[in-house]
Enzyme design. Structure first.
Site, mmCIF file in Angstrom:
data_model
loop_
_atom_site.group_PDB
_atom_site.id
_atom_site.type_symbol
_atom_site.label_atom_id
_atom_site.label_comp_id
_atom_site.label_asym_id
_atom_site.label_seq_id
_atom_site.Cartn_x
_atom_site.Cartn_y
_atom_site.Cartn_z
ATOM 1 N N HIS A 257 14.673 -9.166 -37.688
ATOM 2 C CA HIS A 257 14.293 -10.307 -36.851
ATOM 3 C C HIS A 257 13.447 -11.256 -37.686
ATOM 4 O O HIS A 257 12.662 -10.823 -38.526
ATOM 5 C CB HIS A 257 13.473 -9.828 -35.644
ATOM 6 C CG HIS A 257 13.415 -10.835 -34.547
ATOM 7 N ND1 HIS A 257 12.494 -11.851 -34.529
ATOM 8 C CD2 HIS A 257 14.201 -10.996 -33.453
ATOM 9 C CE1 HIS A 257 12.695 -12.595 -33.444
ATOM 10 N NE2 HIS A 257 13.719 -12.097 -32.776
ATOM 11 N N ASP A 308 19.259 -6.472 -29.421
ATOM 12 C CA ASP A 308 20.719 -6.363 -29.353
ATOM 13 C C ASP A 308 21.228 -4.961 -29.668
ATOM 14 O O ASP A 308 22.306 -4.576 -29.194
ATOM 15 C CB ASP A 308 21.349 -7.369 -30.334
ATOM 16 C CG ASP A 308 21.164 -8.794 -29.847
ATOM 17 O OD1 ASP A 308 20.909 -9.679 -30.684
ATOM 18 O OD2 ASP A 308 21.254 -9.016 -28.621
HETATM 19 C C1 SDX Z 1 18.445 -12.384 -31.863
HETATM 20 O O1 SDX Z 1 14.974 -15.704 -32.996
HETATM 21 C C2 SDX Z 1 15.037 -14.950 -31.982
HETATM 22 O O2 SDX Z 1 14.065 -14.755 -31.287
HETATM 23 C C3 SDX Z 1 16.410 -14.339 -31.724
HETATM 24 C C4 SDX Z 1 16.500 -13.332 -30.584
HETATM 25 C C5 SDX Z 1 16.313 -14.014 -29.252
HETATM 26 O O3 SDX Z 1 15.947 -13.312 -28.287
HETATM 27 O O4 SDX Z 1 16.654 -15.202 -29.119
HETATM 28 O O5 SDX Z 1 15.519 -12.346 -30.756
HETATM 29 C C6 SDX Z 1 17.879 -12.682 -30.534
HETATM 30 O O6 SDX Z 1 19.110 -13.223 -32.386
HETATM 31 C C7 SDX Z 1 18.099 -11.105 -32.554
HETATM 32 C C8 SDX Z 1 18.720 -11.017 -33.986
HETATM 33 C C9 SDX Z 1 20.186 -10.588 -33.828
HETATM 34 N N1 SDX Z 1 20.868 -10.633 -35.143
HETATM 35 C C10 SDX Z 1 21.198 -9.507 -35.819
HETATM 36 O O7 SDX Z 1 20.935 -8.374 -35.435
HETATM 37 C C11 SDX Z 1 21.964 -9.750 -37.103
HETATM 38 C C12 SDX Z 1 21.436 -8.888 -38.246
HETATM 39 N N2 SDX Z 1 20.071 -9.357 -38.572
HETATM 40 C C13 SDX Z 1 19.918 -10.140 -39.751
HETATM 41 O O8 SDX Z 1 20.956 -11.013 -40.040
HETATM 42 C C14 SDX Z 1 18.491 -10.716 -39.870
HETATM 43 O O9 SDX Z 1 17.612 -9.698 -39.635
HETATM 44 C C15 SDX Z 1 18.105 -11.908 -39.034
HETATM 45 C C16 SDX Z 1 19.060 -13.044 -39.171
HETATM 46 C C17 SDX Z 1 18.013 -11.540 -37.598
HETATM 47 C C18 SDX Z 1 16.706 -12.358 -39.512
HETATM 48 O O10 SDX Z 1 16.865 -12.642 -40.812
HETATM 49 P P1 SDX Z 1 15.753 -13.356 -41.717
HETATM 50 O O11 SDX Z 1 14.431 -13.480 -41.066
HETATM 51 O O12 SDX Z 1 16.357 -14.601 -42.240
HETATM 52 O O13 SDX Z 1 15.535 -12.278 -42.795
HETATM 53 P P2 SDX Z 1 16.365 -12.211 -44.144
HETATM 54 O O14 SDX Z 1 17.838 -12.323 -43.844
HETATM 55 O O15 SDX Z 1 15.744 -13.168 -45.069
HETATM 56 O O16 SDX Z 1 16.119 -10.698 -44.571
HETATM 57 C C19 SDX Z 1 14.932 -10.326 -45.266
HETATM 58 C C20 SDX Z 1 15.332 -9.060 -46.034
HETATM 59 C C21 SDX Z 1 16.594 -9.282 -46.874
HETATM 60 O O17 SDX Z 1 16.557 -8.362 -47.932
HETATM 61 P P3 SDX Z 1 16.312 -8.964 -49.440
HETATM 62 O O18 SDX Z 1 17.453 -9.954 -49.684
HETATM 63 O O19 SDX Z 1 14.931 -9.647 -49.372
HETATM 64 O O20 SDX Z 1 16.348 -7.740 -50.308
HETATM 65 O O21 SDX Z 1 15.679 -8.025 -45.095
HETATM 66 C C22 SDX Z 1 17.059 -7.707 -45.218
HETATM 67 C C23 SDX Z 1 17.712 -8.851 -45.961
HETATM 68 O O22 SDX Z 1 18.859 -8.402 -46.656
HETATM 69 N N3 SDX Z 1 17.624 -7.619 -43.889
HETATM 70 C C24 SDX Z 1 18.608 -6.790 -43.543
HETATM 71 C C25 SDX Z 1 18.828 -7.038 -42.186
HETATM 72 N N4 SDX Z 1 17.993 -7.995 -41.755
HETATM 73 C C26 SDX Z 1 17.247 -8.355 -42.808
HETATM 74 N N5 SDX Z 1 19.296 -5.891 -44.265
HETATM 75 C C27 SDX Z 1 20.270 -5.200 -43.578
HETATM 76 N N6 SDX Z 1 20.523 -5.384 -42.269
HETATM 77 C C28 SDX Z 1 19.828 -6.287 -41.558
HETATM 78 N N7 SDX Z 1 20.111 -6.459 -40.271
#
Ligand code: SDX
Length: 375
Positions: A257, A308
């Site tokens: 998140h 989710d």
């Molecule tokens: C919702 O904003 C809200 O409030 C949204 C929500 C709402 O109620 O409206 O809460 C609802 O959208 C929840 C999120 C649902 N999406 C997912 O579950 C999709 C998977 N999650 C990721 O894509 C990610 O966690 C995000 C998009 C949700 C957040 O991403 P960020 O803040 O941009 O973080 P990032 O992608 O920069 O990740 C930071 C690190 C990275 O590693 P490095 O490149 O630094 O080594 O954490 C890793 C990422 O690769 N990482 C994950 C991951 N999420 C972050 N690695 C594997 N799986 C994941 N899900």
């Protein structure tokens, strides 16, 4: 005004709101904690709180329920429009089109705050009714009118299945609607506020927000998370897969998140109910698979489930088709979108951020015959 550049506006305060507070320590809807609301308020009560800033008293609650019931029937042209849509079209795409089309029969007059409050209730009912009508038509069944006396969540299930749901299903759907109702400046709500800031209308803002919520990085994750879990027959298979997925640096749906870096308050609330549901339905195998994915994410990657992740499996164990999961998120988040639209309109300033230019330096326009395309 100092200029700052943050991709995805990460860490940037893009506005002020009294609707909700989302931070690592708490999730508040107008001062009430999500834990307290999950235990003590229905979706209708939360809808009233978000739109009108107070939890309803008995008469106000009765009033919002009767208004939602009154606004549920779809205009006949909307039902006709749903009929020919191919089964292959996702319910989110159907919702995007149908909400936009239904607005041509919007019964609310005016665009002031009071009118938009009523329009928010009308959209709340229409979205739920469109989901159910599409579900019935997809299954070769005729849409059915709402049944007197059912609450919003139960009415969705009734209009899908043609029979009143058991109390457990109704309560769980209602809980997910409360948990999904609002979340401050998430991508779809921010899209809604940007559209509001141009002085456009609530329905246009909601249609834009539906488009934003569809993406798997946002609301689409509840469907994607369940599709992931369906790949496994056992916890052992899931353990094997997650090790490989993390080695491939794959994004695991339902985890992580932008704001919550030590866990999503809503996921904790829902997961407790999910464990009870799985036990009641003798579906322990699913919880083994669920935990096999969750454990390494939490213990090794320190990346926690968001709402989710438990929601997808909850809907699955309630027998809902995956195509309904993100639309149910829309059926809840219409409350938050509408509250933010009303708040933005009250104290509006057009959203128009800057961008950092990364294109070619200044250059002269060459005559046509001199424009040789490289390669
Ligand atoms: C919702 O904003 C809200 O409030 C949204 C929500 C709402 O109620 O409206 O809460 C609802 O959208 C929840 C999120 C649902 N999406 C997912 O579950 C999709 C998977 N999650 C990721 O894509 C990610 O966690 C995000 C998009 C949700 C957040 O991403 P960020 O803040 O941009 O973080 P990032 O992608 O920069 O990740 C930071 C690190 C990275 O590693 P490095 O490149 O630094 O080594 O954490 C890793 C990422 O690769 N990482 C994950 C991951 N999420 C972050 N690695 C594997 N799986 C994941 N899900």
């Amino acid at each position: 005004m100092p200029e700052s550049f943050s991709p995805g506006l990460e860490g940037v305060i893009a506005g002020e709101t009294a609707v909700a507070c989302v931070d690592q320590g708490r999730l508040l809807y107008r001062g009430y904690t999500i834990q307290d609301l999950a235990e003590n308020a229905s979706f209708e009560e939360v809808l009233h709180l978000l739109l009108y800033e107070t939890l309803p008293d008995r008469d106000q609650l009765a009033g919002i329920k009767s208004t939602l019931f009154k606004f549920r029937p779809l205009a006949e042209p909307v039902v006709q429009m749903l009929r020919p849509i191919p089964k292959s079209v996702s319910m989110m795409d159907v919702l995007r089109s149908a909400v936009s089309y239904a607005a041509h029969w919007d019964p609310i007059r005016g665009k002031d705050e009071a009118a938009n409050g009523q329009r928010a209730l009308w959209l709340t009912s229409q979205i739920a009714a469109i989901i159910a009508a599409r579900f019935r038509l997809m299954n070769g069944l005729e849409p059915i009118p709402p049944k007197e006396g059912l609450d919003h969540a139960a009415q969705i299930l009734y209009q899908c299945h043609g029979e009143a749901p058991d109390q457990l299903s109704a309560d769980l759907i209602d809980l997910t609607l409360v948990l999904y109702a609002e979340h401050e400046f998430n991508a779809s709500t921010f899209a809604c506020r940007v559209i509001c800031s141009t002085l456009s209308d609530l329905t246009s803002a909601v249609v834009g927000a539906i488009g934003a919520l569809k993406g798997p990085l946002h609301g689409g994750a509840n469907e994607a998370a369940m599709e992931m879990l369906l790949k496994f027959k056992s916890g052992e298979e899931a353990r094997q897969w997650i090790r490989e997925a993390l080695a491939r640096k794959e994004k695991v749906m339902g985890f992580g998140h932008r704001v919550y870096k030590h866990g999503d308050h809503r996921a904790d609330v829902l997961e407790r109910k999910l464990r009870q549901l799985a036990a009641q339905k003798g579906q322990q195998r699913w919880m083994e698979i669920y935990d096999a994915i969750k454990e390494p994410m939490v213990n090794e990657k320190k990346i926690f489930p968001n709402v989710d992740y438990p929601c997808g499996l909850t809907y699955y164990l309630l027998g809902l088709p995956i195509d309904l999961y993100t639309p149910l998120f829309v059926a809840a988040r219409i409350a938050g979108w509408s509250a933010h639209f009303i708040e933005q309109a009250r104290n509006n300033r057009l959203y128009r951020p800057l961008s950092q230019y990364a294109g070619p330096p200044v250059r002269p326009v060459p005559p046509l015959e001199q424009r040789k395309q490289a390669g």
